[in-house]
Design an enzyme around this catalytic site. Structure first.
Site, mmCIF file in Angstrom:
data_model
loop_
_atom_site.group_PDB
_atom_site.id
_atom_site.type_symbol
_atom_site.label_atom_id
_atom_site.label_comp_id
_atom_site.label_asym_id
_atom_site.label_seq_id
_atom_site.Cartn_x
_atom_site.Cartn_y
_atom_site.Cartn_z
ATOM 1 N N GLU A 276 0.716 -1.613 -0.239
ATOM 2 C CA GLU A 276 -0.363 -0.237 -0.106
ATOM 3 C C GLU A 276 0.714 0.971 -0.068
ATOM 4 O OE1 GLU A 276 0.135 -0.947 4.320
ATOM 5 O OE2 GLU A 276 -0.158 -2.215 2.261
ATOM 6 N N GLU A 308 -5.370 -2.632 -0.713
ATOM 7 C CA GLU A 308 -4.394 -1.554 -0.860
ATOM 8 C C GLU A 308 -5.059 -0.336 -0.506
ATOM 9 O OE1 GLU A 308 -1.598 -3.496 -0.078
ATOM 10 O OE2 GLU A 308 -2.738 -5.227 -0.738
ATOM 11 N N GLU A 330 -4.210 -3.986 8.671
ATOM 12 C CA GLU A 330 -4.692 -4.930 8.042
ATOM 13 C C GLU A 330 -5.944 -5.888 8.674
ATOM 14 O OE1 GLU A 330 -2.886 -6.018 5.080
ATOM 15 O OE2 GLU A 330 -1.238 -5.096 6.332
#
Length: 840
Positions: A276, A308, A330
């Site tokens: 990302e 992302e 995450e």
């Protein structure tokens, strides 16, 4: 170069550093002008760090760098002695305000860590890109390698003329040398970000441009890939998903995309799915489909794009203080990526894939002895590297889905909005998020956090019916108190041989046994709608209904939950693998959701290799090979289902040669092939590798296939096929190459390992078992974590005994914790295989 031991950084020492130092700006200058010269293994990197120091806490520090050497260190205008151990540059004599310039030589990577260099065999062109998470920016720049020391980064890059040169921000100036041999590109400074999400890419990449607009904001979009892949780049779909995602997140987060441009680049030999980096997101080029592709593959790519993109807010704008709270980015990105895919794109079945495939990853990880809470205790970088796992991603996302139901969607998103605005460009911990959610929802989210984020393990839910007809939901979870669950229970009746939904009831449970008012039914499906995180068992009546009528369940999510329940029962030794395979052979051909089909076919192949009883394996393999052959020929011509079956056929044929003649005839065009099947390069290689593994392809024939497909993917597949040949001399060579050939790239190493283990020929590989355990500790110390991890996992011996691995664990209690974790996990997987096979 540094060993893993000297390069490791602990949570405590980095906390002390960030307490003493405040980083403001970093300027990085990279000289990549000789990148096309294979003899040039290093590049010049010059970094200037501007920071303040609290001299009451520290008048010295260290800067992180892993490279060839450090040429010069200048502190506040004065040259100082270079004190460098291969990982840390010691700096003494700090002032209250400091300007530190470090000139060093970095090393071009072959492992996908740091600045990776790739030469395209198709056209000889050179491509560069960076990959850092969690701690490899120090392979390119001298930096403070920790997420809570953010800075405004400015990059200047010298590179060959004609190359695209990219970084997080747009270029503000380009200058060519008078001879037009090279160019210098200067980029605008970033907003404050951590070093691990800075990025650079350079090379003759192919570019497709577009833009996204909303109100007064316009964002330039770029999609990049290698020139030799340009004909396969379906940029229109990638751009469409990107635009849909920016609409979704900007609207729901009420915070404009903050990073200027939005480039997405698909790169070779990439270790991850994607990364990302704000303004320059990197993806594996496996998402550039060279041939036929299924709708499931397109959904997977869309989900990754959106995952992302969610990080632009969760992770980049607001970043965890240390890797303990990795889940803060995450888990949220995993949840948000699926939510956006389901609600903003054509992939409305994204939650089906999540329930069946993504959560399977979490369930498996959460049953290992090394399982950890979602909010983990990460003491150092080696531990952080291994925590990018099914718990941090998929379990966290599943639990967040439940949190949204607990606090309400409106309160959840309002809490996220406040979180972004309050902590923009800063660093946070779990508590910072809980404060916002409590304020917006009025719910006790701390008790929820204690039950779900700070405990381990996965519960198993089952339903019992006593003689009086009273039904009870049971909850078992090893070594933990039962958790609270809000779930739905669906009751199905068999009507004219079809499963028809009678009712769905919402239920709250929080103990080991909960009496429920659920009437008897032919199929009772716990956790209908997939609201909670738990394994679900089917009672005897439900299993019988599934065996007779699974294909009559109209709802894809319900079928996915049934398939998941069956698979978990197989893994736990409660459903015979042969019975599961019969169900697969009967119902997989009619499975309409290609994502579910792909997962079911993969599970069948895994069951054959790991769970089927030894005495039954040959017969089951032949039955599965024939089923896959039939599936490829009977599926709709040209469909994703046909492609999924063809790939399953190639996998099955690598262990059973019963269809070798037919496969060869398909490859050379002398026999019947499934109508409409696209026999593209990737599928051809799968079939060639299958023939090689069973001794039905010669080295010359494998080389001929490379002549046909002399691309990056072709070279990698060729290496795997040659290593798959069932000859002792081939296995010997592959084994020694994997451990000793440091010139192998990450992908070539994996191909060598895959070929070595092809067809599970223990008669050819068991002789290396003892040597494996002799090598792994030294390898962990001398190779990068990524390469060492591939060796430790990929070459672990699948023996019929735990004695050797248990002896190693006993004798190596003082080994690095991350290595012990990997070996412990492999040991547990082997123990499960042996236990389940014995129970058949």
């Amino acid at each position: 170069m540094s060993s893993n031991a000297s390069a490791n950084l602990s949570r405590s020492e980095t906390a002390d550093r960030s307490a003493a130092l405040t980083l403001h700006r970093a300027h990085v200058e990279l000289d990549l002008r000789r990148a096309q010269d294979a003899a040039a293994t290093t590049f010049l990197t010059t970094t200037t760090l501007e920071f303040d120091a609290d001299l009451s806490l520290a008048d010295s520090t260290w800067v992180d760098f892993i490279g060839e050497n450090v040429e010069q260190v200048t502190l506040n205008g004065e040259n100082v002695p270079v004190q460098y151990d291969g990982a840390r540059i010691q700096i003494a004599g700090l002032a209250a305000s400091n300007s530190l310039t470090i000139t060093a030589n970095g090393v071009y990577s072959r492992s996908g860590e740091g600045l990776h260099r790739f030469v395209d065999p198709a056209d000889g062109e050179t491509y560069l890109y960076t990959q850092y998470e969690p701690a490899d920016s120090r392979r390119v720049i001298a930096c403070f390698e920790q997420p809570d020391m953010k800075a405004r980064f400015t990059f200047t890059v010298h590179a060959p003329t004609g190359w695209h040169v990219l970084s997080n921000q747009s270029a503000v100036a380009r200058h060519e040398t008078p001879d037009a041999a090279s160019q210098t590109v200067e980029f605008a400074p970033t907003l404050p970000i951590s070093s691990y999400i800075t990025a650079v890419a350079a090379g003759p990449y192919h570019r497709v441009g577009a833009e996204w607009s909303r109100g007064d904001q316009t964002v330039a979009l770029g999609v990049f890939c290698r020139a030799s892949l340009a004909e396969h780049l379906d940029a229109d779909e990638i751009v469409e998903v990107t635009q849909q995602g920016l609409d979704f997140f900007t609207s729901n987060f009420d915070y404009p995309y903050p990073w200027g441009k939005y480039d997405q680049i698909f790169v070779p030999e990439y270790n991850l799915g994607a990364m990302e980096n704000p303004g320059l997101v990197t993806f594996t080029e496996a998402y550039v489909f060279r041939g036929a592709s299924t709708e499931s593959q397109h959904e997977g790519r869309a989900n990754t794009i959106l995952h992302e993109m969610a990080h632009m807010w969760f992770g980049d704008l607001v970043t965890m203080r240390w890797w303990d709270d990795l889940w803060l980015k995450e888990s949220f990105a995993d949840y948000m990526g699926t939510l956006a895919a389901a609600e903003a794109t054509r992939f409305s079945d994204a939650w089906v894939t999540f329930a069946n495939r993504r959560k399977a990853w979490a369930y498996a990880q959460d049953q290992l002895p090394t399982t950890h809470p979602i909010v983990a205790d990460i003491v150092d970088l080696e531990a952080a590297k291994l925590n990018f796992d099914g718990i941090t991603y998929a379990k966290g996302a599943a639990v967040l889905k439940q949190l949204v139901a607990f606090v309400g969607r409106d309160a959840f998103f309002e809490g996220a909005r406040r979180y972004f605005k309050h902590h923009e460009f800063g660093n946070t911990t779990l508590d910072d998020l809980l404060v916002q959610l409590e304020e917006t929802s009025g719910r006790d989210v701390r008790a929820w956090s204690t039950a779900w984020l700070e405990t381990t393990g996965v519960a198993t839910l089952a339903i019992e019916t006593d003689a009086a007809g009273q039904r009870t939901i049971t909850q078992t979870i090893p070594r933990q108190k039962p958790r609270p669950h809000r779930l739905a229970v669906a009751a199905y009746d068999l009507v004219n041989n079809r499963l028809v939904l009678r009712d769905s009831i919402d239920i709250d449970i929080d103990g080991e046994r909960t009496h429920v008012d659920v009437p008897a039914a032919d199929l009772t499906l716990l956790n209908a709608g997939d609201l909670t995180y738990a394994k679900v068992r089917l009672d005897a009546s439900s299993l019988a209904a599934v065996e007779s009528s699974l294909d009559t369940l109209d709802d894809a999510l319900s079928r996915g939950l049934v398939w998941s329940s069956l698979w978990n029962a197989v893994r736990d030794g409660e459903l015979r693998a042969s019975r599961f395979l019969r169900i697969v052979r009967r119902y997989a051909p009619s499975e309409s959701n290609v994502g579910l089909l792909t997962s079911v076919l993969a599970n069948a192949a895994f069951a054959l290799s790991h769970y089927v009883a030894d005495a039954e394996r040959d017969d089951e393999r032949r039955s599965w090979l024939d089923a896959a052959w039939s599936g490829a020929f009977t599926a709709k011509p040209g469909s994703g289902h046909q492609l999924a079956w063809a790939r399953a056929l190639a996998t099955a044929a690598a262990s059973d040669d019963g269809r070798a003649d037919g496969i060869r005839a398909i490859l050379d065009g002398t026999g019947d092939a499934p109508e409409g099947l696209s026999l593209d390069a990737d599928l051809r290689w799968m079939l060639v590798i299958a023939l090689a593994a069973t001794g039905h392809a010669t080295p010359d024939e494998i080389d001929d296939e490379l002549t046909r497909d002399n691309t990056s993917s072709g070279v990698t597949a060729h290496r795997e096929a040659r290593a798959a040949l069932p000859e002792q001399s081939v296995k010997d060579a592959a084994w020694h190459s994997a451990w000793t050939d440091t010139s192998l790239t990450n992908d070539h190493l994996s191909a060598t390992i895959e070929g070595f283990g092809a067809a599970e020929r223990r008669d050819l590989t068991s002789g290396f078992d003892a040597e494996y355990f002799e090598r792994i500790r030294e390898t962990w110390q001398s190779r990068s974590i990524e390469i060492a991890r591939r060796l430790v996992l990929g070459l672990f011996p699948e023996s019929d005994s735990l004695d050797v691995v248990d002896a190693w664990l006993t004798e190596n209690e003082d080994a690095p914790g991350a290595l012990v974790r990997l070996v412990t996990e492999q040991r547990d997987k082997l123990a499960r295989d042996l236990r389940v096979r014995a129970a058949q």
